[in-house]
Design a protein around this motif. Structure first.
Motif, PDB file in Angstrom:
ATOM      1  N   THR A 217       1.727  33.002 -13.946  1.00 58.81           N
ATOM      2  CA  THR A 217       1.438  31.759 -14.320  1.00 58.81           C
ATOM      3  C   THR A 217       0.417  31.575 -15.157  1.00 58.81           C
ATOM      4  N   GLY A 218       0.282  30.884 -16.224  1.00 63.05           N
ATOM      5  CA  GLY A 218      -0.989  30.655 -17.132  1.00 63.05           C
ATOM      6  C   GLY A 218      -1.777  29.783 -16.241  1.00 63.05           C
ATOM      7  N   ALA A 219      -3.202  29.548 -16.733  1.00 63.93           N
ATOM      8  CA  ALA A 219      -4.105  28.693 -16.244  1.00 63.93           C
ATOM      9  C   ALA A 219      -3.900  27.390 -16.375  1.00 63.93           C
ATOM     10  N   THR A 220      -4.071  26.617 -15.466  1.00 67.28           N
ATOM     11  CA  THR A 220      -3.698  24.848 -15.687  1.00 67.28           C
ATOM     12  C   THR A 220      -4.695  24.231 -16.824  1.00 67.28           C
ATOM     13  N   GLY A 221      -4.210  23.749 -17.623  1.00 69.33           N
ATOM     14  CA  GLY A 221      -5.012  23.143 -18.743  1.00 69.33           C
ATOM     15  C   GLY A 221      -5.697  21.834 -18.184  1.00 69.33           C
ATOM     16  N   ALA A 222      -6.735  21.252 -18.899  1.00 70.42           N
ATOM     17  CA  ALA A 222      -7.631  20.175 -18.358  1.00 70.42           C
ATOM     18  C   ALA A 222      -6.786  18.861 -18.683  1.00 70.42           C
ATOM     19  N   THR A 223      -6.892  18.064 -17.635  1.00 75.19           N
ATOM     20  CA  THR A 223      -6.258  16.849 -17.695  1.00 75.19           C
ATOM     21  C   THR A 223      -6.665  16.062 -18.744  1.00 75.19           C
ATOM     22  N   GLY A 224      -5.639  15.511 -19.473  1.00 74.28           N
ATOM     23  CA  GLY A 224      -5.753  14.830 -20.815  1.00 74.28           C
ATOM     24  C   GLY A 224      -6.150  13.254 -20.443  1.00 74.28           C
ATOM     25  N   ALA A 225      -6.720  12.673 -21.312  1.00 71.71           N
ATOM     26  CA  ALA A 225      -7.153  11.158 -21.013  1.00 71.71           C
ATOM     27  C   ALA A 225      -5.855  10.431 -20.891  1.00 71.71           C
ATOM     28  N   THR A 226      -6.233   9.274 -19.870  1.00 74.28           N
ATOM     29  CA  THR A 226      -5.001   8.528 -19.742  1.00 74.28           C
ATOM     30  C   THR A 226      -4.712   7.481 -20.787  1.00 74.28           C
ATOM     31  N   GLY A 227      -3.640   7.671 -21.394  1.00 70.45           N
ATOM     32  CA  GLY A 227      -3.168   6.734 -22.451  1.00 70.45           C
ATOM     33  C   GLY A 227      -3.158   5.021 -22.051  1.00 70.45           C
ATOM     34  N   ALA A 228      -3.069   4.476 -22.929  1.00 65.25           N
ATOM     35  CA  ALA A 228      -3.195   2.807 -22.810  1.00 65.25           C
ATOM     36  C   ALA A 228      -1.922   2.514 -22.065  1.00 65.25           C
ATOM     37  N   THR A 229      -1.889   1.642 -21.372  1.00 60.16           N
ATOM     38  CA  THR A 229      -0.662   1.284 -20.436  1.00 60.16           C
ATOM     39  C   THR A 229       0.310   0.427 -21.626  1.00 60.16           C
ATOM     40  N   GLY A 230       1.163   0.808 -21.580  1.00 60.79           N
ATOM     41  CA  GLY A 230       2.420   0.453 -22.422  1.00 60.79           C
ATOM     42  C   GLY A 230       3.290  -0.830 -22.010  1.00 60.79           C
TER      43      GLY A 230
END
Length: 307
Positions: A217-230
């Motif tokens: 299993t590959g390493a867990t990537g960094a959590t991306g920035a939360t997008g704007a609420t649609g």
């Protein structure tokens, strides 16, 4: 059943006449003698007519002088029941063959008649056909060579004759033996390379290899920035699927939206024998699955469509 030497009619008549007892309806008449005693029915003068001794032996006096009948009577050896004989009741085993009678005396012989005259001699028959010729005999041995004759006198030398014409050429003589091989010659220069031949036909595809082990299993990537609420909108999803049976090697199966646009999808197969190699949105209305398999399993593609 064994043959009994009395006739049933005579026995029944004698018992009925001598007993002189009338049976009471629906009851048996029982006579029980004292221990060691028997049972007897006597005539008016006191002589016995019918007796049964203490051992159960039955005797009927005067049975030998009673009226003769043609039907034999037999009894059952186990129960003592009396009745007519079966078909084989009176047939005993075949007796032994009697002795051969004496040969009768020879009758008186008549006088021997005179010898008749000799018959005439028959005519000679026709000559038979000539037989086949026999095989030729073996060749006799060669005789011995006779002695050599005396040498004659030498004759005078004759004159030389004229030279004869030249005779024809004689036949070619036999080929002589092969001579020894000479030394090997020097190696010649290498020739120019030949032109490349046409490419051969492509061989059939080999069977699919066994499924390899799952990679780490590959390493867990960094959590991306939360997008704007649609903005919230109402979405209605409909699922469409397509199923089939795998063959050995690579398999592709596509699910298509009958209405709406493809939003997502998925793939299903036998995890013990198949490997899902790809799962993707292949157009605005389709979802495609790529599956490697050893063949003979079920596969399915699903597409989730918004209306």
């Amino acid at each position: 059943m064994s043959m009994f030497s009395v006739r049933r009619s005579s026995l029944a008549f004698t018992i009925a006449a001598t007993l002189g007892i009338q049976a009471v309806a629906a009851q048996d008449v029982n006579v029980t003698p004292a221990a060691g005693g028997g049972f007897a029915v006597n005539a008016s003068g006191g002589s016995p007519l019918f007796t049964v001794d203490a051992s159960g032996n039955l005797s009927i006096v005067h049975i030998g002088t009673a009226t003769a009948w043609t039907s034999p009577m037999c009894f059952d050896g186990a129960s003592g029941a009396v009745g007519p004989c079966s078909n084989g009741g009176l047939i005993g085993p075949t007796g032994p063959a009697g002795p051969t009678g004496a040969t009768g005396a020879t009758g008186p012989g008549g006088a021997v008649g005179p010898v008749g005259p000799t018959g005439a001699t028959g005519s000679i028959g026709a000559t038979g056909a000539t037989g086949a010729t026999g095989l030729a005999g073996a060749t006799g041995a060669t005789g011995a060579t006779g002695p050599a004759g005396v040498a004659g006198a030498t004759g005078a030398t004759g004159s030389s004759g004229a030279a004869g014409a030249t005779g024809p050429a004689g036949a070619t003589g036999a080929t002589g033996a092969t001579g020894l091989a000479g030394p090997a010659g020097a190696t010649g220069a290498t020739g120019a390379p030949g032109s490349t031949g046409p490419a051969g036909a492509t061989g059939p595809a080999g069977p699919a290899g066994a499924q390899g082990p799952a990679g780490p299993t590959g390493a867990t990537g960094a959590t991306g920035a939360t997008g704007a609420t649609g903005s919230i909108a109402s979405i209605s999803l409909t699922t469409y699927s397509n199923s089939g049976t795998t063959v050995a090697g690579g398999n592709t199966i596509v699910a298509t939206c009958l209405t709406g646009v493809a939003i997502s999808g998925g793939c299903k197969s036998d995890p013990a024998n198949d490997l899902i190699s790809s799962s993707f949105r292949s157009s605005a209305t389709t979802w495609t699955c790529g599956i490697g398999s050893s063949g003979g399993t079920q596969m399915q593609a699903e597409v989730y469509c918004s209306n």
